[in-house]
Structures are given as C-alpha cells and as structure tokens.
Design an enzyme around this catalytic site. Structure first.
Site, PDB file in Angstrom:
ATOM      1  N   GLY A 155     -11.282  -8.780  14.315  1.00  0.00           N
ATOM      2  CA  GLY A 155     -10.619 -10.005  14.706  1.00  0.00           C
ATOM      3  C   GLY A 155     -10.761 -11.085  13.661  1.00  0.00           C
ATOM      4  O   GLY A 155     -11.124 -10.816  12.509  1.00  0.00           O
ATOM      5  N   LYS A 210       4.969  16.909 -10.108  1.00  0.00           N
ATOM      6  CA  LYS A 210       6.158  16.097  -9.898  1.00  0.00           C
ATOM      7  C   LYS A 210       6.212  15.725  -8.414  1.00  0.00           C
ATOM      8  O   LYS A 210       6.282  16.601  -7.544  1.00  0.00           O
ATOM      9  CB  LYS A 210       7.410  16.865 -10.304  1.00  0.00           C
ATOM     10  CG  LYS A 210       8.690  16.055 -10.132  1.00  0.00           C
ATOM     11  CD  LYS A 210       9.897  16.875 -10.528  1.00  0.00           C
ATOM     12  CE  LYS A 210       9.939  17.095 -12.033  1.00  0.00           C
ATOM     13  NZ  LYS A 210      11.186  17.766 -12.453  1.00  0.00           N
ATOM     14  N   LEU A 251       8.439  -7.830  -6.800  1.00  0.00           N
ATOM     15  CA  LEU A 251       9.447  -7.086  -6.053  1.00  0.00           C
ATOM     16  C   LEU A 251       8.746  -5.844  -5.529  1.00  0.00           C
ATOM     17  O   LEU A 251       8.261  -5.015  -6.304  1.00  0.00           O
ATOM     18  CB  LEU A 251      10.622  -6.704  -6.946  1.00  0.00           C
ATOM     19  CG  LEU A 251      11.750  -5.953  -6.241  1.00  0.00           C
ATOM     20  CD1 LEU A 251      12.469  -6.867  -5.246  1.00  0.00           C
ATOM     21  CD2 LEU A 251      12.752  -5.384  -7.254  1.00  0.00           C
ATOM     22  N   SER A 269       1.381   0.862   7.849  1.00  0.00           N
ATOM     23  CA  SER A 269       1.089   0.312   6.525  1.00  0.00           C
ATOM     24  C   SER A 269       0.402  -1.030   6.686  1.00  0.00           C
ATOM     25  O   SER A 269       0.728  -1.802   7.596  1.00  0.00           O
ATOM     26  CB  SER A 269       2.376   0.152   5.712  1.00  0.00           C
ATOM     27  OG  SER A 269       2.123  -0.542   4.498  1.00  0.00           O
ATOM     28  N   GLY A 321       2.096 -13.030  -2.081  1.00  0.00           N
ATOM     29  CA  GLY A 321       1.488 -13.616  -0.891  1.00  0.00           C
ATOM     30  C   GLY A 321       2.274 -14.744  -0.276  1.00  0.00           C
ATOM     31  O   GLY A 321       2.604 -14.738   0.918  1.00  0.00           O
ATOM     32  N   ASP A 327      -0.734 -11.670   4.974  1.00  0.00           N
ATOM     33  CA  ASP A 327       0.238 -12.748   4.803  1.00  0.00           C
ATOM     34  C   ASP A 327       0.920 -13.082   6.129  1.00  0.00           C
ATOM     35  O   ASP A 327       1.184 -14.249   6.426  1.00  0.00           O
ATOM     36  CB  ASP A 327       1.285 -12.358   3.770  1.00  0.00           C
ATOM     37  CG  ASP A 327       0.681 -12.028   2.419  1.00  0.00           C
ATOM     38  OD1 ASP A 327      -0.334 -12.661   2.061  1.00  0.00           O
ATOM     39  OD2 ASP A 327       1.203 -11.128   1.736  1.00  0.00           O
ATOM     40  N   GLY A 368     -10.637  -7.756   9.629  1.00  0.00           N
ATOM     41  CA  GLY A 368     -10.060  -6.452   9.960  1.00  0.00           C
ATOM     42  C   GLY A 368      -9.939  -6.205  11.450  1.00  0.00           C
ATOM     43  O   GLY A 368      -9.479  -7.063  12.214  1.00  0.00           O
ATOM     44  N   ILE A 399       5.405 -15.742  -0.699  1.00  0.00           N
ATOM     45  CA  ILE A 399       6.740 -15.354  -0.239  1.00  0.00           C
ATOM     46  C   ILE A 399       6.649 -14.657   1.114  1.00  0.00           C
ATOM     47  O   ILE A 399       7.441 -14.921   2.029  1.00  0.00           O
ATOM     48  CB  ILE A 399       7.433 -14.470  -1.284  1.00  0.00           C
ATOM     49  CG1 ILE A 399       7.816 -15.315  -2.502  1.00  0.00           C
ATOM     50  CG2 ILE A 399       8.663 -13.784  -0.705  1.00  0.00           C
ATOM     51  CD1 ILE A 399       8.381 -14.532  -3.661  1.00  0.00           C
ATOM     52  N   ASN A 400       5.671 -13.780   1.283  1.00  0.00           N
ATOM     53  CA  ASN A 400       5.510 -13.106   2.564  1.00  0.00           C
ATOM     54  C   ASN A 400       5.122 -14.077   3.675  1.00  0.00           C
ATOM     55  O   ASN A 400       5.555 -13.929   4.827  1.00  0.00           O
ATOM     56  CB  ASN A 400       4.461 -12.002   2.453  1.00  0.00           C
ATOM     57  CG  ASN A 400       4.996 -10.761   1.764  1.00  0.00           C
ATOM     58  OD1 ASN A 400       6.201 -10.542   1.706  1.00  0.00           O
ATOM     59  ND2 ASN A 400       4.102  -9.950   1.221  1.00  0.00           N
TER      60      ASN A 400
END
Length: 309
Positions: free
Chosen positions: A228, A27, A13, A249, A40, A255, A225, A42-43
């Site tokens: 290509g 903090k 998750l 991101s 992997g 995936d 990357g 699932i994506n």
C-alpha cells in the site's frame, strides 16, 4: 480547480511487444506491437486527464521519435506544451516474455539539452504556472543536466505561489533544500534519502513523519508495492492498501498513482481518498498490457468496489 502541470525533460516513446520466449543468441519473433507516450510526467498528465483533472504536459521533443511522441499525446487529447530540441527523443522498448511470465524493459538514453533549451523549459514553467497549481517534476533528467535542475524549477514554482511535487530521485537534495510541497518515493527510491532500507510499516511511517517534521516537505508520500501507500503531513498520517489484481504489466503504475492522487487533491478530497484513488489508478494500470495505462472504468470499479469487474 487547480491545474496539474507535469514536467518531463527526458520523455520517451514507449514501444511494447509480446514474445513467446526470450533467450540469448536467438531470433526473437515479436507480435502485437503497441506505441504509447512515455516518461514520468507525461504519464502523470495522461492519467490525470483520464480522471477528469485539468492537466498540462510540458515536455521536450526532437527527431523522429519526438514527432511520434507528439502525435501520440495529441491522440489522447492531453493538453501539452512542447519544447523543441535539437537532439532525439529516446525510445523505451518493452518485451513481455510469455513463457516465463516476466517482462524486459530497455530504456535508451535521452538527448542532452543545451543551455538555451533548458532556459526555454524553465520559461515554459514560469509562463504556464498559476497560484495553487500542482507542478509535478517526474522521471529522470536528461544526460548532462545540472544537479540543481529540479531545484531551479522549485524556485520558480514557489515564486508563482504554486505547489511543487517531486516524483524523482534526480537532484533530490538540492530540490529539498529549495523547498518542496510534496515528495513521492517508492520502496526502491526512499533508501537514497533514509540511508538504509526500513521495515514496513512502522519504520517507514516514522521516517515519513520525520521528513515532514524536519521541514523538508509539507507532504511525504511513500508507495510500498503490494503493501500500500502512506502520506505523512503535519496533520498526521494516512494509509491506503493495494488492490489485488491480476497484473499484466507494471509500466506506468507509479505514474498513474501520482495522477490519481493529485487529481483527488485538486478536487479538494481528503488525503485518505486521494491515496485510495491513486492506488486504484495504479492497480488498474497493472491490469493493462504493455505500456498502456488504465481504463477509467477499471479505476472506478476498484475505487468503489475494491475489485476489478
């Protein structure tokens, strides 16, 4: 159109947040939490479904995070077959550090599968797979999984006259010995097979073509990357460049590449166009924040126009 059946024995998750800074012994106040299905395979299924493919996500799930994972997959209308386990589905925690414009990714260990749970997973592959399907083994294996886990899957897929796609470095040698239709590696993974880092592009092209010539796989795909991606087959070598996007991101980009690549191949498109769609899906996912995958409109714009809208 053949199905794209993805296998994720160690899903997660995904939980992503933003922070103004990340420093030790402080903090860290976070905001904008997002939760998405992870792992992997699932994506790959999520990406393929968004692009119009017939996909099925086969995965394990247990505990509170497992329940949340099932709900998250269902919310995206991705067809699924879940194998219940006694252990807990793992959590993957991602923090975007705005001050330094970087990202922290924490992956917790998954649950060890019992022999009975592994057998149920294998049975699901056997029952769901039809001739001609693409069966994608993606991501990490659970703790304690035998080294021949993917090799056993490869054997089942071969018996069903389907195509086994390995997108993992776990149990690589055993799976290749059993037989793989396609092997996909990125720039950080292929050295485990080649024994060293190779120069882009010629040394990597030569290596990919040699793997095919040696009969280890029918298709060797290497994503490198920003340079290509290439695909080597007995018919030659194809290349697709990377798209220049403003990256937010990298989570899920690889995936998404596999989901786009296989969606195009399942439609009967050329290897070159399949690589191109894969790169468009990867680029569009890099434009998305946190653990979110691409917007389909972004993939279309990149594929057709070469630039995001």
């Amino acid at each position: 159109m053949p199905r794209i059946i993805t296998l994720t024995p160690n899903p997660a998750l995904d939980y992503a947040v933003h922070a103004d800074f990340v420093e030790p012994n402080r903090k860290i106040r976070c905001r904008d939490p997002q939760t998405h299905p992870g792992g992997g395979g699932i994506n790959v299924a999520r990406a393929a479904s968004r692009l119009g493919a017939h996909a099925l996500a086969v995965f394990t799930a247990g505990g509170v995070y497992g329940d949340a994972l099932i709900k998250a997959i269902a919310s995206e209308n991705v067809p699924m077959r879940m194998i219940p386990i006694a252990g807990n589905t793992r959590l993957a925690f991602h923090v975007s550090n705005h001050r330094d414009d970087d990202e922290y990714r924490f992956n917790l260990p998954g649950a060890e599968l019992s022999e009975a749970e592994r057998s149920q997973f294998f049975d699901a592959v056997r029952e769901e797979t039809d001739p001609g399907d693409y069966v994608v083994a993606s991501g990490s294996l659970p703790p304690g999984a035998p080294n021949d886990f993917w090799a056993e899957i490869a054997k089942i897929v071969k018996q069903k006259k389907a195509r086994f796609v390995l997108d993992s470095i776990s149990g690589l040698d055993a799976a290749l010995a059993e037989g793989v239709y396609m092997l996909r590696q990125n720039e950080f993974e292929y050295p485990a097979l080649s024994g060293k880092t190779l120069k882009w592009p010629q040394e990597i092209k030569d290596f990919a073509q040699q793997i095919v010539a040696d009969g280890k796989t029918e298709a060797m795909v290497i994503s490198h990357g920003a340079d290509g991606s290439i695909m080597a087959t007995k018919d030659g070598l194809d290349f697709a460049p990377s798209y220049k996007v403003r990256a937010s991101s990298a989570v899920g980009a690889g995936d998404s590449f596999v989901g786009g690549l296989l969606t195009a191949l399942a439609r009967g498109e050329s290897n070159e166009d399949a690589l191109k769609l894969g790169m468009a899906a990867a680029g569009a996912t890099r434009m998305s924040e946190g653990t979110a995958l691409f917007k389909t409109s972004d993939v279309t714009n990149l594929f057709e126009n070469g630039t995001p809208q």
